[in-house]
Design a protein around this motif. Structure first.
Motif, PDB file in Angstrom:
ATOM      1  N   ARG A   9       0.830  -1.206   0.000  1.00  0.00           N
ATOM      2  CA  ARG A   9       0.000   0.000   0.000  1.00  0.00           C
ATOM      3  C   ARG A   9       0.864   1.255   0.000  1.00  0.00           C
ATOM      4  N   ALA A  10       1.944   1.211   0.776  1.00  0.00           N
ATOM      5  CA  ALA A  10       2.853   2.356   0.813  1.00  0.00           C
ATOM      6  C   ALA A  10       3.467   2.594  -0.571  1.00  0.00           C
ATOM      7  N   GLU A  11       3.831   1.534  -1.263  1.00  0.00           N
ATOM      8  CA  GLU A  11       4.386   1.671  -2.603  1.00  0.00           C
ATOM      9  C   GLU A  11       3.346   2.210  -3.579  1.00  0.00           C
ATOM     10  N   THR A  12       2.106   1.728  -3.450  1.00  0.00           N
ATOM     11  CA  THR A  12       1.036   2.198  -4.321  1.00  0.00           C
ATOM     12  C   THR A  12       0.757   3.680  -4.083  1.00  0.00           C
ATOM     13  N   LEU A  13       0.756   4.094  -2.828  1.00  0.00           N
ATOM     14  CA  LEU A  13       0.567   5.516  -2.508  1.00  0.00           C
ATOM     15  C   LEU A  13       1.697   6.360  -3.078  1.00  0.00           C
ATOM     16  N   ALA A  14       2.916   5.882  -2.932  1.00  0.00           N
ATOM     17  CA  ALA A  14       4.066   6.616  -3.463  1.00  0.00           C
ATOM     18  C   ALA A  14       3.976   6.731  -4.979  1.00  0.00           C
ATOM     19  N   ASN A  15       3.539   5.662  -5.631  1.00  0.00           N
ATOM     20  CA  ASN A  15       3.386   5.696  -7.083  1.00  0.00           C
ATOM     21  C   ASN A  15       2.282   6.665  -7.504  1.00  0.00           C
ATOM     22  N   ALA A  16       1.195   6.704  -6.734  1.00  0.00           N
ATOM     23  CA  ALA A  16       0.099   7.635  -7.040  1.00  0.00           C
ATOM     24  C   ALA A  16       0.575   9.073  -6.916  1.00  0.00           C
ATOM     25  N   ALA A  17       1.325   9.347  -5.869  1.00  0.00           N
ATOM     26  CA  ALA A  17       1.857  10.699  -5.683  1.00  0.00           C
ATOM     27  C   ALA A  17       2.821  11.062  -6.803  1.00  0.00           C
ATOM     28  N   SER A  18       3.696  10.117  -7.178  1.00  0.00           N
ATOM     29  CA  SER A  18       4.674  10.372  -8.237  1.00  0.00           C
ATOM     30  C   SER A  18       3.984  10.651  -9.568  1.00  0.00           C
ATOM     31  N   ALA A  19       2.929   9.890  -9.860  1.00  0.00           N
ATOM     32  CA  ALA A  19       2.207  10.093 -11.118  1.00  0.00           C
ATOM     33  C   ALA A  19       1.548  11.466 -11.148  1.00  0.00           C
ATOM     34  N   ALA A  20       0.974  11.875 -10.010  1.00  0.00           N
ATOM     35  CA  ALA A  20       0.346  13.195  -9.948  1.00  0.00           C
ATOM     36  C   ALA A  20       1.381  14.297 -10.110  1.00  0.00           C
ATOM     37  N   ILE A  21       2.559  14.107  -9.492  1.00  0.00           N
ATOM     38  CA  ILE A  21       3.616  15.122  -9.581  1.00  0.00           C
ATOM     39  C   ILE A  21       4.164  15.211 -11.003  1.00  0.00           C
ATOM     40  N   GLU A  22       4.271  14.069 -11.688  1.00  0.00           N
ATOM     41  CA  GLU A  22       4.740  14.077 -13.076  1.00  0.00           C
ATOM     42  C   GLU A  22       3.789  14.861 -13.986  1.00  0.00           C
ATOM     43  N   ALA A  23       2.485  14.815 -13.625  1.00  0.00           N
ATOM     44  CA  ALA A  23       1.473  15.499 -14.441  1.00  0.00           C
ATOM     45  C   ALA A  23       1.085  16.860 -13.876  1.00  0.00           C
ATOM     46  N   ILE A  24       1.881  17.368 -12.939  1.00  0.00           N
ATOM     47  CA  ILE A  24       1.422  18.478 -12.098  1.00  0.00           C
ATOM     48  C   ILE A  24       1.318  19.814 -12.838  1.00  0.00           C
ATOM     49  N   THR A  25       1.923  19.925 -13.992  1.00  0.00           N
ATOM     50  CA  THR A  25       1.787  21.166 -14.748  1.00  0.00           C
ATOM     51  C   THR A  25       0.573  21.138 -15.681  1.00  0.00           C
ATOM     52  N   GLY A  26      -0.098  19.991 -15.762  1.00  0.00           N
ATOM     53  CA  GLY A  26      -1.296  19.870 -16.581  1.00  0.00           C
ATOM     54  C   GLY A  26      -2.557  20.127 -15.789  1.00  0.00           C
ATOM     55  N   SER A  27      -3.697  19.899 -16.445  1.00  0.00           N
ATOM     56  CA  SER A  27      -4.978  20.210 -15.807  1.00  0.00           C
ATOM     57  C   SER A  27      -5.662  18.998 -15.187  1.00  0.00           C
ATOM     58  N   GLU A  28      -5.115  17.802 -15.422  1.00  0.00           N
ATOM     59  CA  GLU A  28      -5.797  16.585 -14.982  1.00  0.00           C
ATOM     60  C   GLU A  28      -5.207  15.946 -13.732  1.00  0.00           C
ATOM     61  N   TRP A  29      -4.164  16.560 -13.149  1.00  0.00           N
ATOM     62  CA  TRP A  29      -3.508  15.857 -12.044  1.00  0.00           C
ATOM     63  C   TRP A  29      -4.420  15.602 -10.842  1.00  0.00           C
ATOM     64  N   PRO A  30      -5.357  16.494 -10.481  1.00  0.00           N
ATOM     65  CA  PRO A  30      -6.227  16.145  -9.345  1.00  0.00           C
ATOM     66  C   PRO A  30      -7.088  14.914  -9.628  1.00  0.00           C
ATOM     67  N   GLN A  31      -7.598  14.800 -10.855  1.00  0.00           N
ATOM     68  CA  GLN A  31      -8.419  13.648 -11.212  1.00  0.00           C
ATOM     69  C   GLN A  31      -7.593  12.367 -11.230  1.00  0.00           C
ATOM     70  N   LEU A  32      -6.360  12.455 -11.732  1.00  0.00           N
ATOM     71  CA  LEU A  32      -5.482  11.286 -11.747  1.00  0.00           C
ATOM     72  C   LEU A  32      -5.201  10.788 -10.330  1.00  0.00           C
ATOM     73  N   LEU A  33      -4.926  11.722  -9.447  1.00  0.00           N
ATOM     74  CA  LEU A  33      -4.653  11.338  -8.066  1.00  0.00           C
ATOM     75  C   LEU A  33      -5.892  10.770  -7.401  1.00  0.00           C
ATOM     76  N   ALA A  34      -7.031  11.408  -7.621  1.00  0.00           N
ATOM     77  CA  ALA A  34      -8.278  10.938  -7.006  1.00  0.00           C
ATOM     78  C   ALA A  34      -8.614   9.519  -7.457  1.00  0.00           C
ATOM     79  N   GLN A  35      -8.431   9.252  -8.747  1.00  0.00           N
ATOM     80  CA  GLN A  35      -8.738   7.916  -9.252  1.00  0.00           C
ATOM     81  C   GLN A  35      -7.784   6.880  -8.686  1.00  0.00           C
ATOM     82  N   ALA A  36      -6.511   7.235  -8.562  1.00  0.00           N
ATOM     83  CA  ALA A  36      -5.540   6.300  -7.993  1.00  0.00           C
ATOM     84  C   ALA A  36      -5.875   5.975  -6.540  1.00  0.00           C
ATOM     85  N   LEU A  37      -6.265   6.991  -5.791  1.00  0.00           N
ATOM     86  CA  LEU A  37      -6.624   6.754  -4.388  1.00  0.00           C
ATOM     87  C   LEU A  37      -7.939   5.987  -4.288  1.00  0.00           C
TER      88      LEU A  37
END
Length: 258
Positions: A9-37
């Motif tokens: 779970r800790a690894e999955t959370l870290a991956n979700a955060a990393s994916a959101a940060i990679e997309a953080i200059t775009g407009s979809e990062w909140p939705q990406l993070l929400a779906q991962a969580l």
């Protein structure tokens, strides 16, 4: 929950955060993070740990949740509970970083009490809004949150931030020191906790201890966050100036003309 599942779970959370940060200059990062969580069925503690950090990163690159989410998404109870929780944590955390206490208070008044009872981190953000305005009733909310959250570290930091901002609250400095003591290792390895400790020590007139705390905070602060570094340097300057003034006053009082 086994040790292996906790690690996964800790690894999955870290991956979700990393994916959101990679997309953080775009407009979809909140939705990406929400779906991962949502896929993880994240607890409030897990959501708080991820959202607080990602919200800060997004704000730093000038693409915060405030421009990508709406207030309705923060208060709409018809949304999937985990997705709603994610949006709430992201939006309210960003408001907290901007010191927008009145807006947090207004939004939280639209969230059912039953939701706050199940999500102490959101209630801590409401406590922040009251504490930050130096409203004494925020202290009662703080006490309730501490019990409900079992002194969850991210939650304690929200409360500490509110006390730090609420300069007119009675007993504020002593309360801050008590909260720092609830953090892992008494906050001594946490630069932000040490920053709050230094501020409280300065308020109490404990200048040598305050200088020691802020010095440790500066040593521990990771590189790459100039805004926080500037806050720590400002606190160091305030402590040093207050200490010098106190020593000058003491010397003047003890001076006896010949």
């Amino acid at each position: 929950m086994t040790h292996a599942s906790e690690t996964e779970r800790a690894e999955t959370l870290a991956n979700a955060a990393s994916a959101a940060i990679e997309a953080i200059t775009g407009s979809e990062w909140p939705q990406l993070l929400a779906q991962a969580l949502r896929e993880l069925d994240a607890t409030w503690q897990e959501s708080a740990a991820v959202c607080a950090d990602v919200a800060w990163r997004a704000r730093a690159v000038k693409n915060s949740a405030l421009g990508l989410l709406t207030e309705e998404q923060v208060t709409d109870s018809s949304t999937d509970p985990v997705i709603w929780q994610t949006y709430r944590h992201l939006y309210l955390s960003t408001l907290r970083y901007d010191f927008r206490c009145h807006t947090i208070e207004s939004l939280m008044c639209k969230v059912p009490v039953s939701v706050l009872n199940a999500d102490p981190y959101s209630e801590a953000l409401y406590a922040f809004s009251r504490l930050g305005q130096s409203k004494p009733d925020g202290l009662a909310v703080m006490d309730r949150v501490l019990v409900a959250s079992d002194a969850h570290p991210k939650t304690v930091h929200v409360l500490l931030h509110g006390l730090w901002l609420g300069s007119l609250l009675p007993g504020r400095a002593s309360l801050m020191l008590a909260l720092v003591g609830l953090l892992p290792e008494g906050g001594l390895t946490d630069p932000i906790a040490l920053f709050r400790m230094a501020s409280a020590r300065r308020s109490l007139g404990h200048y040598p201890e305050a200088l020691t705390a802020i010095g440790h905070a500066l040593e521990l602060l990771p590189p790459g966050d100039p805004a926080v570094h500037a806050d720590l340097v400002r606190e160091y300057t305030l402590i040093a100036t207050a200490y010098e003034l106190a020593q000058h006053v003491r010397t003047t009082r003890n001076f006896t003309p010949s």
